[in-house]
Design a protein around this motif. Structure first.
Motif, PDB file in Angstrom:
ATOM      1  N   ALA A   4       0.702  -1.004  -0.045  1.00 40.39           N
ATOM      2  CA  ALA A   4      -0.239   0.163  -0.012  1.00 40.39           C
ATOM      3  C   ALA A   4       0.675   0.760   0.510  1.00 40.39           C
ATOM      4  N   GLY A   5       0.117   2.815   0.580  1.00 46.03           N
ATOM      5  CA  GLY A   5       1.115   3.850   0.245  1.00 46.03           C
ATOM      6  C   GLY A   5       1.002   4.244  -1.725  1.00 46.03           C
ATOM      7  N   LYS A   6       2.336   5.013  -1.303  1.00 42.92           N
ATOM      8  CA  LYS A   6       3.306   5.309  -2.257  1.00 42.92           C
ATOM      9  C   LYS A   6       3.930   4.583  -3.721  1.00 42.92           C
ATOM     10  N   VAL A   7       3.178   3.680  -4.163  1.00 41.41           N
ATOM     11  CA  VAL A   7       4.128   2.705  -4.740  1.00 41.41           C
ATOM     12  C   VAL A   7       3.318   2.620  -6.192  1.00 41.41           C
ATOM     13  N   ALA A   8       3.809   1.888  -7.485  1.00 46.99           N
ATOM     14  CA  ALA A   8       3.618   2.195  -9.273  1.00 46.99           C
ATOM     15  C   ALA A   8       1.672   0.618  -8.466  1.00 46.99           C
ATOM     16  N   ARG A   9       2.812  -0.168  -8.722  1.00 41.96           N
ATOM     17  CA  ARG A   9       1.134  -1.331  -8.430  1.00 41.96           C
ATOM     18  C   ARG A   9       0.643  -1.478  -6.910  1.00 41.96           C
ATOM     19  N   PRO A  10       0.116  -0.883  -6.260  1.00 41.19           N
ATOM     20  CA  PRO A  10      -0.273  -1.315  -5.131  1.00 41.19           C
ATOM     21  C   PRO A  10      -1.362  -2.428  -4.720  1.00 41.19           C
ATOM     22  N   GLY A  11      -2.083  -3.063  -3.913  1.00 37.60           N
ATOM     23  CA  GLY A  11      -2.781  -4.506  -4.291  1.00 37.60           C
ATOM     24  C   GLY A  11      -1.977  -5.796  -3.333  1.00 37.60           C
ATOM     25  N   VAL A  12      -2.824  -6.571  -3.304  1.00 37.03           N
ATOM     26  CA  VAL A  12      -2.935  -8.264  -2.324  1.00 37.03           C
ATOM     27  C   VAL A  12      -1.654  -8.880  -3.680  1.00 37.03           C
ATOM     28  N   TYR A  13      -0.719  -9.604  -2.924  1.00 33.82           N
ATOM     29  CA  TYR A  13       0.211 -10.142  -3.516  1.00 33.82           C
ATOM     30  C   TYR A  13       0.429 -10.549  -3.118  1.00 33.82           C
ATOM     31  N   ARG A  14       0.938 -11.854  -3.618  1.00 32.69           N
ATOM     32  CA  ARG A  14       1.772 -14.086  -3.455  1.00 32.69           C
ATOM     33  C   ARG A  14       2.668 -13.607  -3.628  1.00 32.69           C
ATOM     34  N   LEU A  15       3.785 -13.460  -2.302  1.00 32.61           N
ATOM     35  CA  LEU A  15       5.298 -13.596  -2.531  1.00 32.61           C
ATOM     36  C   LEU A  15       5.613 -15.507  -1.688  1.00 32.61           C
ATOM     37  N   PRO A  16       6.783 -15.549  -2.860  1.00 28.32           N
ATOM     38  CA  PRO A  16       7.073 -16.959  -2.139  1.00 28.32           C
ATOM     39  C   PRO A  16       7.693 -17.302  -0.516  1.00 28.32           C
ATOM     40  N   VAL A  17       6.734 -18.374   0.284  1.00 24.69           N
ATOM     41  CA  VAL A  17       7.219 -18.393   2.176  1.00 24.69           C
ATOM     42  C   VAL A  17       8.395 -18.644   1.760  1.00 24.69           C
ATOM     43  N   GLY A  18       9.131 -17.534   2.718  1.00 27.65           N
ATOM     44  CA  GLY A  18      10.336 -16.801   3.047  1.00 27.65           C
ATOM     45  C   GLY A  18      10.685 -15.337   2.202  1.00 27.65           C
ATOM     46  N   ALA A  19      10.044 -15.081   2.016  1.00 30.85           N
ATOM     47  CA  ALA A  19      10.614 -13.819   1.557  1.00 30.85           C
ATOM     48  C   ALA A  19      10.114 -12.622   2.673  1.00 30.85           C
ATOM     49  N   THR A  20      11.086 -11.804   2.290  1.00 28.85           N
ATOM     50  CA  THR A  20      11.324 -10.877   3.640  1.00 28.85           C
ATOM     51  C   THR A  20      10.845  -9.441   3.187  1.00 28.85           C
ATOM     52  N   ALA A  21      10.334  -8.595   4.234  1.00 29.16           N
ATOM     53  CA  ALA A  21      10.183  -6.672   3.747  1.00 29.16           C
ATOM     54  C   ALA A  21      10.911  -6.520   2.996  1.00 29.16           C
ATOM     55  N   GLY A  22      12.194  -7.187   3.118  1.00 21.14           N
ATOM     56  CA  GLY A  22      13.263  -6.703   2.276  1.00 21.14           C
ATOM     57  C   GLY A  22      12.857  -6.767   0.806  1.00 21.14           C
ATOM     58  N   THR A  23      12.541  -7.793   0.351  1.00 18.00           N
ATOM     59  CA  THR A  23      12.160  -8.649  -1.246  1.00 18.00           C
ATOM     60  C   THR A  23      11.057  -7.617  -1.037  1.00 18.00           C
ATOM     61  N   ALA A  24      10.027  -7.197  -0.012  1.00 16.14           N
ATOM     62  CA  ALA A  24       8.600  -6.647  -0.904  1.00 16.14           C
ATOM     63  C   ALA A  24       9.142  -4.361  -1.211  1.00 16.14           C
ATOM     64  N   ILE A  25       9.983  -4.442  -0.216  1.00 18.53           N
ATOM     65  CA  ILE A  25      10.460  -2.848  -0.551  1.00 18.53           C
ATOM     66  C   ILE A  25      11.415  -3.141  -2.331  1.00 18.53           C
ATOM     67  N   LYS A  26      12.205  -3.912  -2.650  1.00 18.87           N
ATOM     68  CA  LYS A  26      12.433  -4.055  -4.047  1.00 18.87           C
ATOM     69  C   LYS A  26      11.419  -4.367  -4.890  1.00 18.87           C
ATOM     70  N   MET A  27      10.225  -4.670  -4.756  1.00 17.68           N
ATOM     71  CA  MET A  27       8.936  -5.021  -5.688  1.00 17.68           C
ATOM     72  C   MET A  27       8.019  -3.345  -5.839  1.00 17.68           C
ATOM     73  N   THR A  28       8.442  -2.528  -4.257  1.00 17.80           N
ATOM     74  CA  THR A  28       7.547  -1.000  -4.912  1.00 17.80           C
ATOM     75  C   THR A  28       8.201   0.348  -4.793  1.00 17.80           C
TER      76      THR A  28
END
Length: 139
Positions: A4-28
């Motif tokens: 959520a927030g100031k990102v190009a594509r906000p929404g609900v995502y399914r990430l691989p098991v073990g994904a970190t907050a850093g992974t989500a940050i790199k995505m957004t």
């Protein structure tokens, strides 16, 4: 998880098991807009129902906030709830649980400690096998 927030594509995502907050940050966050700060450990493994919010600071840098989805959103997305984490108004969303029973659940948890599992709710006056059967699918 939800981004959520100031990102190009906000929404609900399914990430691989073990994904970190850093992974989500790199995505957004684009490389040029590296976050100025992260609230919560960037190496924390994300769980179902987590929310990663990107906020734009006054200096143009991004800040990342980690939180949890509310019970209503988790129910819609079929993400299990936990009886030890729900607030009074969230209990009221469940079938067969009204405001009075929500208050009793919260009072019991405060007085007697964690439920541990949905079956632990049977100790609350007013919750029997029928009520438990009606709400079990959400836990």
């Amino acid at each position: 998880m939800r981004i959520a927030g100031k990102v190009a594509r906000p929404g609900v995502y399914r990430l691989p098991v073990g994904a970190t907050a850093g992974t989500a940050i790199k995505m957004t966050v684009h490389d040029a807009a590296a976050p100025a700060s992260v609230r919560g450990p960037v190496t924390r493994v994300l769980a179902s129902g987590d929310v990663v919010t990107v906020a734009q600071g006054g200096s143009g840098k991004s800040s990342i906030y980690l939180s949890k989805m509310g019970a209503k959103e988790r129910m819609v997305l079929n993400i299990p709830l936990h009886p030890d984490l729900l607030q009074e108004e969230e209990w009221d969303l469940l079938p067969g649980i009204g405001p009075a029973l929500s208050r009793r659940i919260m009072a019991d948890r405060q007085e007697n400690g964690a439920f541990g599992s949905v079956e632990g709710l049977l100790r609350v006056p007013g919750i029997g096998e029928g009520t438990l059967a009606a709400i079990r699918k959400y836990f």
